[in-house]
Design an enzyme around this catalytic site. Sequence first.
Site, mmCIF file in Angstrom:
data_model
loop_
_atom_site.group_PDB
_atom_site.id
_atom_site.type_symbol
_atom_site.label_atom_id
_atom_site.label_comp_id
_atom_site.label_asym_id
_atom_site.label_seq_id
_atom_site.Cartn_x
_atom_site.Cartn_y
_atom_site.Cartn_z
ATOM 1 N N HIS A 1 99.287 9.044 55.047
ATOM 2 C CA HIS A 1 98.371 8.772 53.942
ATOM 3 C C HIS A 1 98.564 7.311 53.559
ATOM 4 O O HIS A 1 99.692 6.843 53.455
ATOM 5 C CB HIS A 1 98.703 9.693 52.764
ATOM 6 C CG HIS A 1 97.635 9.716 51.712
ATOM 7 N ND1 HIS A 1 97.391 8.640 50.890
ATOM 8 C CD2 HIS A 1 96.763 10.688 51.352
ATOM 9 C CE1 HIS A 1 96.404 8.958 50.063
ATOM 10 N NE2 HIS A 1 96.011 10.196 50.315
ATOM 11 N N ARG B 1 90.904 5.622 44.745
ATOM 12 C CA ARG B 1 89.913 4.787 45.418
ATOM 13 C C ARG B 1 88.522 5.380 45.296
ATOM 14 O O ARG B 1 87.545 4.668 45.102
ATOM 15 C CB ARG B 1 90.297 4.595 46.896
ATOM 16 C CG ARG B 1 91.416 3.573 47.075
ATOM 17 C CD ARG B 1 91.954 3.570 48.505
ATOM 18 N NE ARG B 1 92.771 4.744 48.763
ATOM 19 C CZ ARG B 1 92.666 5.518 49.841
ATOM 20 N NH1 ARG B 1 91.805 5.232 50.782
ATOM 21 N NH2 ARG B 1 93.455 6.565 49.988
#
Length: 631
Positions: A249, A269
Amino acid sequence: TERIERHQYDVVVIGAGGAGLRAAIEARLAGKKTAIISKSLFGKAHTVMAEGGAAAAMGNVNSNDNWMVHFRDTMRGGKFLNNFRMAELHAKESPSRIWELETYGALFDRTKDGKISQRNFGGHEYPRLAHVGDRTGLELIRTLQQKIVSLQQEDKKEFGDYEARIKVFAETTVTELILDGDQVAGCFGYYRETGGFILLEAPAVVLATGGVGKSYKVTSNSWEYTGDGHALALRAGANLINMEFLQFHPTGMVWPPSVKGILVTESVRGDGGVLKNSEGKRFMFSYVPDVFRKMYADTEEEADRWYTDADNNRRPPELLPRDEVARAINSEVKAGRGTKAGGVFLDVSTRMPAETIRKRLPSMYHQFKELADVDITKQPMEVGPTCHYVMGGVEVEPDSAHATGTVRGLFAAGEVSGGMHGSNRLGGNSLSDLLVFGKRAGEHAAAHADSLSTRPRVADAAVADALRTALAPLANPEGENPYALQSELQVVMGDLVGIIRRRGELEDALVRLAALRKRVGNVGATGGRKYNPGWHLALDLRNMLVVSECTAKAALEREESRGGHTREDAPGMNPQWRTKNLVCALDGDQVVLTHKPVPTMRPELIRLFDRTELSKYMTDEELAAFDALAE
Ligand code: FAD
């Protein structure tokens, strides 16, 4: 002689995350006497930690969304290595599985007109993740557990016993599957608290044990993720596929060292957070690969407009699939543009009002405040890649979740299964995967139990073997220290089989893993049977080791870079490799690797893509076959 507690069930589900709970519910709804086993406390699985949401093409926020768009996104995310049938079932059935959760009592965040709200996530063309703030997994687990309790209450009414048809064995670790010939006959394990042993006899077993992250030091995974289900399947004669593909990740915490690896959700994000290097540059614009160029903004202005007008602008490159973002961060840090702690900056403080940040990302706000003394409404976060998810797992028949290989009666669902996500999983596609294939595994396990005219038998010798293996470390207190072995394993995997791989290092890794395997055979544990984590780790180690060998072997074999597998000495995707799955099986204690073709998409599915896109992934022969279809 040792007293072993013995129980009979129709279906045993190993694992109490989303996949296991959903499988158990389905088996119980089919009238089967069902057991659920979980290594940790009931309710404390990875599923509960999932933050961002569950992907399902409900089309609530953008009505252009449908299963075909979701299917396309999933195949692209996996770089076309996915088992297409699993991706198809997943895309088609996810919305129903989410709506069904509402009937179990789930409360998702809402749109203004009262529908389930959906948020943006990397690789998903439309807002698609059903969520509850950034605590979606908690709601999912809460709801599934509540459904189980309600089924137990029904059983209490009917049979006078809550546990008549569904019983939870918490803090219980399965160490062995028991076979009768090629049939699953049950499983063997121990209670963590007392060290007492338990045998569950059952003609159908569902593996739902989740991931393998604890073979890496920097990981978002918690202590119990030692690849147990993967290893149990291998030892029972099932196959693992895609083990070279691990998801790092892009955003784990990097500071302070004690919390390194803890996840920073992608929602940061998705909701507007941007990545910057130490020079203040928003660097993701320099890392958009050709295959994605058309879909992503090339200026900051366009990227920023996308948040409010997604139909007329292209997506920000911060929302590329995870493998791309993780590699980009890795490159920035390597080029000397990282932070002191070896990460990059992830900033929401200049992008949203403090109030909005606290409302939309409450766990992140608290996580940084408490663990790093950073106020994310005022300062940027520091982040870097962390081992997060294993795409590889038990090879299954897509519709039934039945394991392939020589064993019958074994099913696998959720992270422990392989194929669905190809070489890279899109965020949010796991929670939906758990529900879709958990349900299918439960249904087919129940049907399998019904289909047998006689039940498989558990032989005394098999139980004696399992008992001996479980007690071996305690009988060897002078043996190797399990903690030392685990940290050596983590060094080998992190340094030599990490995010960027090279032939020589992988060869080295295999030599070291073989040496570690011998030492794990001599692992010891001091102390007694009661709540003895050293003993527990000693037993987990052989699982971590065999699974790590599969990963290293497959990573050495695959001479290309695709999704969660990057070979510095073999950059770029190679269409010839796209047609191949690497299959791991066990011969004695040796991992054997073979090639198997990736199943070819049905014509109506392949036609969902245009030829230009396919030509970036497929071989000339595949394209010729596609052209023949079109004629
Ligand atoms: P898990 O939920 O991992 O459960 C595994 C179960 O198996 C546990 O109960 C464990 O105790 C048990 N078990 C393991 N070994 C044994 C054994 N030997 N004996 C008995 N029991 C055993 N995915 C998304 O789609 N969206 C997200 O927003 C998201 N966020 C995430 C955030 C974090 C921090 C993490 C770590 C993962 C996230 N993921 C997300 C991934 C997703 O949560 C997992 O892939 C998914 O929950 C796995 O579910 P599962 O049911 O397969 O297994």
